[in-house]
Each structure stands twice: as structure tokens, then as C-alpha cells.
Design a protein around this motif. Structure first.
Motif, short mmCIF file in Angstrom:
data_model
loop_
_atom_site.label_atom_id
_atom_site.label_comp_id
_atom_site.label_asym_id
_atom_site.label_seq_id
_atom_site.Cartn_x
_atom_site.Cartn_y
_atom_site.Cartn_z
N ILE A 7 0.86 -1.18 0.00
CA ILE A 7 0.00 0.00 0.00
C ILE A 7 0.90 1.23 0.00
CG2 ILE A 7 -1.87 1.24 1.15
CD1 ILE A 7 -2.38 -1.44 2.71
N GLY A 15 -4.68 5.64 3.15
CA GLY A 15 -3.81 4.46 3.06
C GLY A 15 -3.84 3.62 4.32
N ILE A 18 -7.06 1.71 4.61
CA ILE A 18 -7.00 0.51 3.77
C ILE A 18 -6.17 -0.57 4.46
CG2 ILE A 18 -6.09 -0.40 1.59
CD1 ILE A 18 -6.67 2.42 0.38
N VAL A 105 -1.80 -1.65 -4.08
CA VAL A 105 -2.75 -0.56 -3.88
C VAL A 105 -2.02 0.75 -4.08
CG1 VAL A 105 -4.43 0.54 -2.34
CG2 VAL A 105 -4.07 -1.95 -2.22
N ASN A 107 -2.07 4.17 -3.67
CA ASN A 107 -2.82 5.16 -2.90
C ASN A 107 -2.08 6.48 -2.71
OD1 ASN A 107 -4.72 6.10 -0.58
ND2 ASN A 107 -2.70 6.01 0.36
N ILE A 165 -6.33 4.12 -6.22
CA ILE A 165 -7.17 5.06 -5.48
C ILE A 165 -7.09 6.41 -6.20
CG2 ILE A 165 -7.71 6.09 -3.26
CD1 ILE A 165 -7.78 2.99 -3.34
#
Length: 276
Positions: A7, A15, A18, A105, A107, A165
Motif C-alpha cells: 500500500i 492508506g 486501507i 494498492v 494510494n 485510489i
């Protein structure tokens, strides 16, 4: 076998929201940030207390050397954790012990240092925002997508997913931060591009598009959005929170939407719904 997620910008704000939701579902985590690890010991400790492995990959997504550091550190964590699990597994488990990142991810993002009218936007501000929010994401995704494709070829059962994101700013205009809107709109197209490229490899790519979320990034405009929300900005009359975004990411990461690659998941309280 445990799964590993990276992440970016995962130590605070959206973040971290998540990261908490993924840790609750027993994902091992690599958290990226630009601060020294000593400055993020508290959030990392909170995640480790949830019973998962947590590593820290320091690096600036917007710089080539930063991305290289993130990629190397993440690969090192994934390989080490995979080896630890493999040491205690039976021979029947060996097929699934492919060393690769299961979830990326994207982000991390920055806002303009100064909110300036479109006619006053500087090249320095434009480059600062676009390099982190779009250019950096492209090349970081490219690097890990290559790893994921290789892992899928080695073991078709290997699970790999990419989640970007973005923001309602991908389509909602703010003329005092045009560079941010442009970067998020580009990131939305990036999601569709990688979804199309990686679809035949069995790697879904999703876009999660938050609305007005209460984080340190929006702290300076709290009064403005308090008034707008009270005045009906959202259909659901409240701020969004990092955990709202985290829940959406967790559902996608679980594979709850296996036939929806390339799609946008709105987490905006109905802000962009057209109304009279």
C-alpha cells in the motif's frame, strides 16, 4: 499461504484505513511512505498488533530512485516471507509457493503545495503533483505488473490484483487545483489501460474513487466542506472516512467482484449523483 499487499502512502489517512481493513483479513502488508521508519513506528505497531507481518518500504513514488527502492524492498519482504512459510509447508503446498506480490494498492498522492487559479498554476506545482500522482503510479504499476504476470505463468492459481485510489476530481472540476484533477483523470485512464493489458493474464485492475474524506490532506479545508456537506453536497450528509475506502478495497481484494475488472467503485456518499 498468506497473501501480501503493498500500500503506497499506507501509514496515514486513506492508506492507513486501507491497511487496517486488509490486516483485519490477515493480509501481510508492505507499507510505503516517504518518512523515516522511525517516524511511522506507531501505525506500523498498530498493524502488527493485528497479527500480520508488516514491513516498511521507504521511497518517493514520484522519483525513479524512490520507486526502485520501493520495488527492491517489497520484493525482499515478499521473498523472505514466502521462504518462511515454505519452510513449514508440506510438499503438497509447494505449487502455491510462488514468490510474488498479490496486491498493489496505488494510494500515495500529493495535493498542490498552493491552491492556485488555473491561470496562475506553475510548472513546478504541475510537475510535483503529476510526477507523484500519475507518472510515478504508471511506472510502479508497470514494475509490479511484470512480477505478477511472471508469477501467474509459474502458477495459474496465483492471485494478483491492482487497485488504484483516484478521486472524484477525476471528473469533478476544481479550477484552483487543476494539476490534481488532471493527474487523477489520467490515473483513471491508467486503470483502464492496465485492466485491458492484464485481463488476459487473469489480473484484475480496479479504480476506487473517493469523495470528500476526512484526512490530514483535507484538514485545511474542514470548515469549507463542513458547510458544503451541511448544505447537501452529498446525498449521505456526512464526511467520508478512511475506513469507508478501506472496506471497498478489502471487498475488491477478496475477489468479491471477479467479473468487474476496469470498473470504478465510487466511495463518495452520492456526491456525483446528478440532482435537480
Amino acid at each position: 499461504m498468506s497473501k501480501v499487499a503493498l500500500i503506497t502512502g499506507g501509514s496515514r489517512g486513506i492508506g492507513f484505513g486501507i491497511a487496517e481493513k486488509l490486516a483485519a483479513e490477515k493480509w501481510d502488508l508492505v507499507i510505503n511512505g516517504v518518512r523515516e521508519e522511525s517516524a511511522v513506528t506507531e501505525p506500523l505497531a498498530k498493524l502488527r498488533a493485528m497479527g500480520v507481518k508488516v514491513g516498511y518500504a521507504r521511497g518517493d513514488v514520484g522519483a525513479a530512485e524512490g520507486r526502485a527502492a520501493i520495488v527492491k524492498t517489497t520484493r525482499d519482504f515478499v521473498s523472505a516471507w514466502s521462504a518462511e512459510q515454505g519452510a513449514g509447508s508440506s510438499s503438497s503446498d509447494l505449487r502455491s509457493q510462488v514468490s510474488g506480490l498479490n496486491l498493489l494498492v496505488n494510494n500515495a498522492g500529493v495535493a498542490p503545495k498552493v491552491r492556485a487559479d488555473l491561470l496562475e498554476t506553475s510548472e513546478d506545482s504541475y510537475d510535483h503533483v503529476v510526477n507523484t500522482n500519475l507518472r510515478g503510479v504508471f511506472f510502479l504499476t508497470q514494475a509490479f505488473a511484470r512480477d505478477m504476470v511472471a508469477a501467474k505463468k509459474a502458477d495459474p492459481a496465483f492471485d494478483a490484483t491492482i487497485i488504484n485510489i483516484t478521486s472524484i476530481s477525476a471528473t469533478v472540476v476544481s479550477i484552483n487545483r487543476g494539476e490534481y484533477c488532471i493527474a487523477k483523470a489520467g490515473l483513471s485512464m491508467l486503470s483502464q489501460l492496465f485492466a485491458t493489458r492484464l485481463g488476459p493474464d487473469g489480473i484484475p485492475v480496479y479504480e476506487v474513487r473517493p469523495g470528500v474524506i476526512k484526512t490530514d490532506m483535507t484538514a485545511g479545508v474542514t470548515e469549507k466542506y463542513d458547510k458544503l456537506i451541511a448544505g447537501g453536497l452529498n446525498i449521505q450528509p456526512r464526511w467520508g472516512y478512511p475506513e469507508d475506502v478501506g472496506k471497498a478495497v478489502a471487498a475488491l481484494a477478496r475477489g468479491d467482484f471477479p467479473f468487474s475488472t476496469g470498473q470504478v467503485v465510487m466511495v463518495d456518499g452520492g456526491l456525483v449523483v446528478p440532482r435537480l
